[in-house]
Design a protein around this motif. Structure first.
Motif, PDB file in Angstrom:
ATOM      1  N   GLY A  40       0.791  -1.216   0.000  1.00 35.48           N
ATOM      2  CA  GLY A  40       0.000   0.000   0.000  1.00 35.48           C
ATOM      3  C   GLY A  40       0.824   1.268   0.000  1.00 35.48           C
ATOM      4  O   GLY A  40       0.297   2.354   0.225  1.00 35.48           O
ATOM      5  N   ASP A  41       2.128   1.163  -0.258  1.00 32.51           N
ATOM      6  CA  ASP A  41       2.997   2.338  -0.246  1.00 32.51           C
ATOM      7  C   ASP A  41       3.328   2.755  -1.675  1.00 32.51           C
ATOM      8  O   ASP A  41       4.392   2.459  -2.204  1.00 32.51           O
ATOM      9  CB  ASP A  41       4.270   2.039   0.546  1.00 32.51           C
ATOM     10  CG  ASP A  41       4.988   3.309   0.962  1.00 32.51           C
ATOM     11  OD1 ASP A  41       4.771   4.355   0.322  1.00 32.51           O
ATOM     12  OD2 ASP A  41       5.764   3.241   1.932  1.00 32.51           O
ATOM     13  N   LEU A  42       2.401   3.450  -2.288  1.00 30.58           N
ATOM     14  CA  LEU A  42       2.553   3.886  -3.667  1.00 30.58           C
ATOM     15  C   LEU A  42       3.733   4.843  -3.825  1.00 30.58           C
ATOM     16  O   LEU A  42       4.457   4.784  -4.824  1.00 30.58           O
ATOM     17  CB  LEU A  42       1.260   4.544  -4.156  1.00 30.58           C
ATOM     18  CG  LEU A  42       1.213   4.995  -5.608  1.00 30.58           C
ATOM     19  CD1 LEU A  42       1.446   3.823  -6.550  1.00 30.58           C
ATOM     20  CD2 LEU A  42      -0.123   5.667  -5.906  1.00 30.58           C
ATOM     21  N   GLU A  43       3.946   5.702  -2.836  1.00 34.91           N
ATOM     22  CA  GLU A  43       5.040   6.668  -2.922  1.00 34.91           C
ATOM     23  C   GLU A  43       6.401   5.972  -3.028  1.00 34.91           C
ATOM     24  O   GLU A  43       7.234   6.353  -3.848  1.00 34.91           O
ATOM     25  CB  GLU A  43       5.030   7.629  -1.725  1.00 34.91           C
ATOM     26  CG  GLU A  43       3.876   8.608  -1.729  1.00 34.91           C
ATOM     27  CD  GLU A  43       2.592   8.034  -1.116  1.00 34.91           C
ATOM     28  OE1 GLU A  43       2.595   6.858  -0.671  1.00 34.91           O
ATOM     29  OE2 GLU A  43       1.593   8.759  -1.100  1.00 34.91           O
ATOM     30  N   ARG A  68       1.612   9.027 -10.126  1.00 31.93           N
ATOM     31  CA  ARG A  68       1.840  10.398  -9.632  1.00 31.93           C
ATOM     32  C   ARG A  68       0.522  11.163  -9.521  1.00 31.93           C
ATOM     33  O   ARG A  68       0.318  11.929  -8.565  1.00 31.93           O
ATOM     34  CB  ARG A  68       2.804  11.131 -10.550  1.00 31.93           C
ATOM     35  CG  ARG A  68       4.233  10.630 -10.447  1.00 31.93           C
ATOM     36  CD  ARG A  68       5.106  11.323 -11.454  1.00 31.93           C
ATOM     37  NE  ARG A  68       6.464  10.816 -11.448  1.00 31.93           N
ATOM     38  CZ  ARG A  68       7.163  10.575 -12.553  1.00 31.93           C
ATOM     39  NH1 ARG A  68       6.655  10.818 -13.748  1.00 31.93           N
ATOM     40  NH2 ARG A  68       8.395  10.114 -12.467  1.00 31.93           N
ATOM     41  N   ALA A  69      -0.358  10.977 -10.497  1.00 29.19           N
ATOM     42  CA  ALA A  69      -1.667  11.645 -10.450  1.00 29.19           C
ATOM     43  C   ALA A  69      -2.472  11.154  -9.252  1.00 29.19           C
ATOM     44  O   ALA A  69      -3.141  11.949  -8.574  1.00 29.19           O
ATOM     45  CB  ALA A  69      -2.435  11.400 -11.749  1.00 29.19           C
ATOM     46  N   LEU A  70      -2.416   9.865  -8.964  1.00 28.38           N
ATOM     47  CA  LEU A  70      -3.128   9.315  -7.811  1.00 28.38           C
ATOM     48  C   LEU A  70      -2.552   9.856  -6.507  1.00 28.38           C
ATOM     49  O   LEU A  70      -3.301  10.219  -5.589  1.00 28.38           O
ATOM     50  CB  LEU A  70      -3.069   7.784  -7.827  1.00 28.38           C
ATOM     51  CG  LEU A  70      -3.782   7.055  -6.696  1.00 28.38           C
ATOM     52  CD1 LEU A  70      -5.252   7.461  -6.610  1.00 28.38           C
ATOM     53  CD2 LEU A  70      -3.639   5.553  -6.870  1.00 28.38           C
ATOM     54  N   ILE A  71      -1.237   9.947  -6.422  1.00 27.63           N
ATOM     55  CA  ILE A  71      -0.605  10.506  -5.226  1.00 27.63           C
ATOM     56  C   ILE A  71      -1.044  11.953  -5.027  1.00 27.63           C
ATOM     57  O   ILE A  71      -1.376  12.369  -3.911  1.00 27.63           O
ATOM     58  CB  ILE A  71       0.934  10.390  -5.318  1.00 27.63           C
ATOM     59  CG1 ILE A  71       1.355   8.923  -5.204  1.00 27.63           C
ATOM     60  CG2 ILE A  71       1.618  11.234  -4.252  1.00 27.63           C
ATOM     61  CD1 ILE A  71       2.810   8.655  -5.566  1.00 27.63           C
TER      62      ILE A  71
END
Length: 83
Positions: A40-43, A68-71
């Motif tokens: 769950g750590d997209l970053e 990046r857009a989701l973040i």
């Protein structure tokens, strides 16, 4: 000659079965990014992918743009929720 060899090495990987004999392998980085994503750590996943060599980074451009857009969207939602 050394520069040309380095460039070829970044583009070509020679394998014998599962063993890499020559070339720059990006598999450990891809696996690290996959594990971060599963956790769950997209970053962290994006940061890991951003460190890949240019050819691999180019191949991941579409995914990176979406991630990046989701973040950014998640950050905006957090700001809205915080008031």
């Amino acid at each position: 000659m050394e520069g040309a060899l380095s460039r070829i090495e970044s583009l070509v990987t020679v394998r014998r079965g599962d063993q890499m004999l020559w070339g720059a392998s990006i598999e450990p980085e891809i696996e690290r990014a996959r594990r971060a994503l599963e956790a769950g750590d997209l970053e962290v996943s994006v940061q890991t992918i951003e460190k890949l060599p240019a050819p691999a980074l180019d191949a991941m451009k579409g995914w990176l743009d979406q991630a990046r857009a989701l973040i950014a969207a998640r950050g905006a939602l957090r700001q809205l929720a915080a008031g």
